[in-house]
Scaffold this motif. Structure first.
Motif, PDB file in Angstrom:
ATOM      1  N   UNK A 183      17.329  61.818 -40.823  1.00  0.00           N
ATOM      2  CA  UNK A 183      17.119  60.740 -41.807  1.00  0.00           C
ATOM      3  C   UNK A 183      17.928  61.004 -43.080  1.00  0.00           C
ATOM      4  N   UNK A 184      17.942  62.237 -43.544  1.00  0.00           N
ATOM      5  CA  UNK A 184      18.698  62.583 -44.752  1.00  0.00           C
ATOM      6  C   UNK A 184      20.206  62.428 -44.516  1.00  0.00           C
ATOM      7  N   UNK A 185      20.663  62.824 -43.332  1.00  0.00           N
ATOM      8  CA  UNK A 185      22.076  62.647 -43.000  1.00  0.00           C
ATOM      9  C   UNK A 185      22.445  61.167 -43.045  1.00  0.00           C
ATOM     10  N   UNK A 186      21.583  60.341 -42.491  1.00  0.00           N
ATOM     11  CA  UNK A 186      21.825  58.896 -42.515  1.00  0.00           C
ATOM     12  C   UNK A 186      21.867  58.370 -43.946  1.00  0.00           C
ATOM     13  N   UNK A 187      20.997  58.863 -44.809  1.00  0.00           N
ATOM     14  CA  UNK A 187      20.998  58.449 -46.217  1.00  0.00           C
ATOM     15  C   UNK A 187      22.310  58.841 -46.897  1.00  0.00           C
ATOM     16  N   UNK A 188      22.795  60.045 -46.601  1.00  0.00           N
ATOM     17  CA  UNK A 188      24.070  60.503 -47.166  1.00  0.00           C
ATOM     18  C   UNK A 188      25.206  59.608 -46.670  1.00  0.00           C
ATOM     19  N   UNK A 189      25.208  59.302 -45.366  1.00  0.00           N
ATOM     20  CA  UNK A 189      26.261  58.449 -44.803  1.00  0.00           C
ATOM     21  C   UNK A 189      26.221  57.046 -45.409  1.00  0.00           C
ATOM     22  N   UNK A 190      25.026  56.506 -45.616  1.00  0.00           N
ATOM     23  CA  UNK A 190      24.918  55.185 -46.252  1.00  0.00           C
ATOM     24  C   UNK A 190      25.440  55.220 -47.684  1.00  0.00           C
ATOM     25  N   UNK A 191      25.079  56.259 -48.422  1.00  0.00           N
ATOM     26  CA  UNK A 191      25.562  56.388 -49.802  1.00  0.00           C
ATOM     27  C   UNK A 191      27.078  56.555 -49.820  1.00  0.00           C
ATOM     28  N   UNK A 192      27.595  57.336 -48.878  1.00  0.00           N
ATOM     29  CA  UNK A 192      29.038  57.537 -48.785  1.00  0.00           C
ATOM     30  C   UNK A 192      29.741  56.208 -48.524  1.00  0.00           C
ATOM     31  N   UNK A 193      29.186  55.422 -47.601  1.00  0.00           N
ATOM     32  CA  UNK A 193      29.792  54.119 -47.294  1.00  0.00           C
ATOM     33  C   UNK A 193      29.738  53.206 -48.520  1.00  0.00           C
ATOM     34  N   UNK A 194      28.626  53.223 -49.252  1.00  0.00           N
ATOM     35  CA  UNK A 194      28.499  52.364 -50.431  1.00  0.00           C
ATOM     36  C   UNK A 194      29.565  52.695 -51.470  1.00  0.00           C
ATOM     37  N   UNK A 195      29.842  53.982 -51.649  1.00  0.00           N
ATOM     38  CA  UNK A 195      30.840  54.402 -52.637  1.00  0.00           C
ATOM     39  C   UNK A 195      32.258  54.162 -52.118  1.00  0.00           C
ATOM     40  N   UNK A 196      32.461  54.294 -50.829  1.00  0.00           N
ATOM     41  CA  UNK A 196      33.808  54.230 -50.244  1.00  0.00           C
ATOM     42  C   UNK A 196      34.037  53.005 -49.371  1.00  0.00           C
ATOM     43  N   UNK A 197      33.293  51.944 -49.589  1.00  0.00           N
ATOM     44  CA  UNK A 197      33.447  50.748 -48.762  1.00  0.00           C
ATOM     45  C   UNK A 197      34.898  50.276 -48.811  1.00  0.00           C
ATOM     46  N   UNK A 198      35.555  50.345 -47.677  1.00  0.00           N
ATOM     47  CA  UNK A 198      36.978  50.006 -47.621  1.00  0.00           C
ATOM     48  C   UNK A 198      37.210  48.685 -46.890  1.00  0.00           C
ATOM     49  N   UNK A 199      36.154  47.883 -46.772  1.00  0.00           N
ATOM     50  CA  UNK A 199      36.273  46.611 -46.073  1.00  0.00           C
ATOM     51  C   UNK A 199      37.356  45.739 -46.693  1.00  0.00           C
ATOM     52  N   UNK A 200      37.312  45.585 -48.021  1.00  0.00           N
ATOM     53  CA  UNK A 200      38.315  44.752 -48.699  1.00  0.00           C
ATOM     54  C   UNK A 200      39.722  45.288 -48.490  1.00  0.00           C
ATOM     55  N   UNK A 201      39.865  46.601 -48.502  1.00  0.00           N
ATOM     56  CA  UNK A 201      41.167  47.213 -48.288  1.00  0.00           C
ATOM     57  C   UNK A 201      41.724  46.821 -46.923  1.00  0.00           C
ATOM     58  N   UNK A 202      40.894  46.951 -45.874  1.00  0.00           N
ATOM     59  CA  UNK A 202      41.363  46.627 -44.531  1.00  0.00           C
ATOM     60  C   UNK A 202      41.635  45.134 -44.375  1.00  0.00           C
ATOM     61  N   UNK A 203      40.844  44.286 -45.041  1.00  0.00           N
ATOM     62  CA  UNK A 203      41.099  42.845 -45.002  1.00  0.00           C
ATOM     63  C   UNK A 203      42.454  42.545 -45.631  1.00  0.00           C
TER      64      UNK A 203
END
Length: 152
Positions: A109-129
């Protein structure tokens, strides 16, 4: 008197570092991202070496052609051990932390929380679009790429 608009691109580029479960979640520098992509690229080779230790690719194919029930059980048991470990090593590489810290200190669960936080900070969706749009423009009109950055 003056009503200036805030430039969202300035705040969007500011680091949003945070500590979560002893891990500093931060924006990913380009070099770290490229390093993680190389690790992903090597993942099939790593997996084959772990699943079929000491075998050459042609030997692996022969083994898979003559697969039996015992071999399936061996492969599944190795996969259950190898895949999570390799995934965790990849995550450690990506978020720039020690594999042992993830393995020894975090719950799933903690690993998942870290991964979610990482994605929130590094969301590269706009970059790939944007890259996809540029690539489409380059295919249709090679000079379009030169015009994307100019505001003439």
């Amino acid at each position: 008197m003056f009503n200036f608009k805030r430039d969202k691109s300035i705040t969007a580029s500011l680091p949003q570092d945070q500590m979560l479960h002893g891990i500093k979640v931060k924006k990913l520098p380009l070099g770290q991202y490229i390093k993680a992509l190389h690790a992903i690229e090597n993942l099939p080779e790593i997996m084959l070496k772990e699943l079929f230790p000491g075998m050459k690719p042609d030997q692996v194919l022969d083994k898979l052609k003559a697969i039996d029930e015992d071999t399936v059980y061996q492969l599944v048991s190795r996969l259950l051990r190898v895949v999570p470990e390799q995934f965790l090593r990849l995550v450690a590489e990506l978020i720039d932390t020690e594999f042992e810290h993830l393995q020894d200190n975090l719950t799933p669960k903690e690993l998942l929380e870290v991964l979610r936080a990482f994605w929130a900070v590094n969301d590269m969706t706009d970059f790939f679009v944007q890259i996809k749009m540029m690539m489409g423009g380059w295919k249709a009109n090679p000079l379009a790429a030169l015009k994307l950055g100019s505001k003439k």
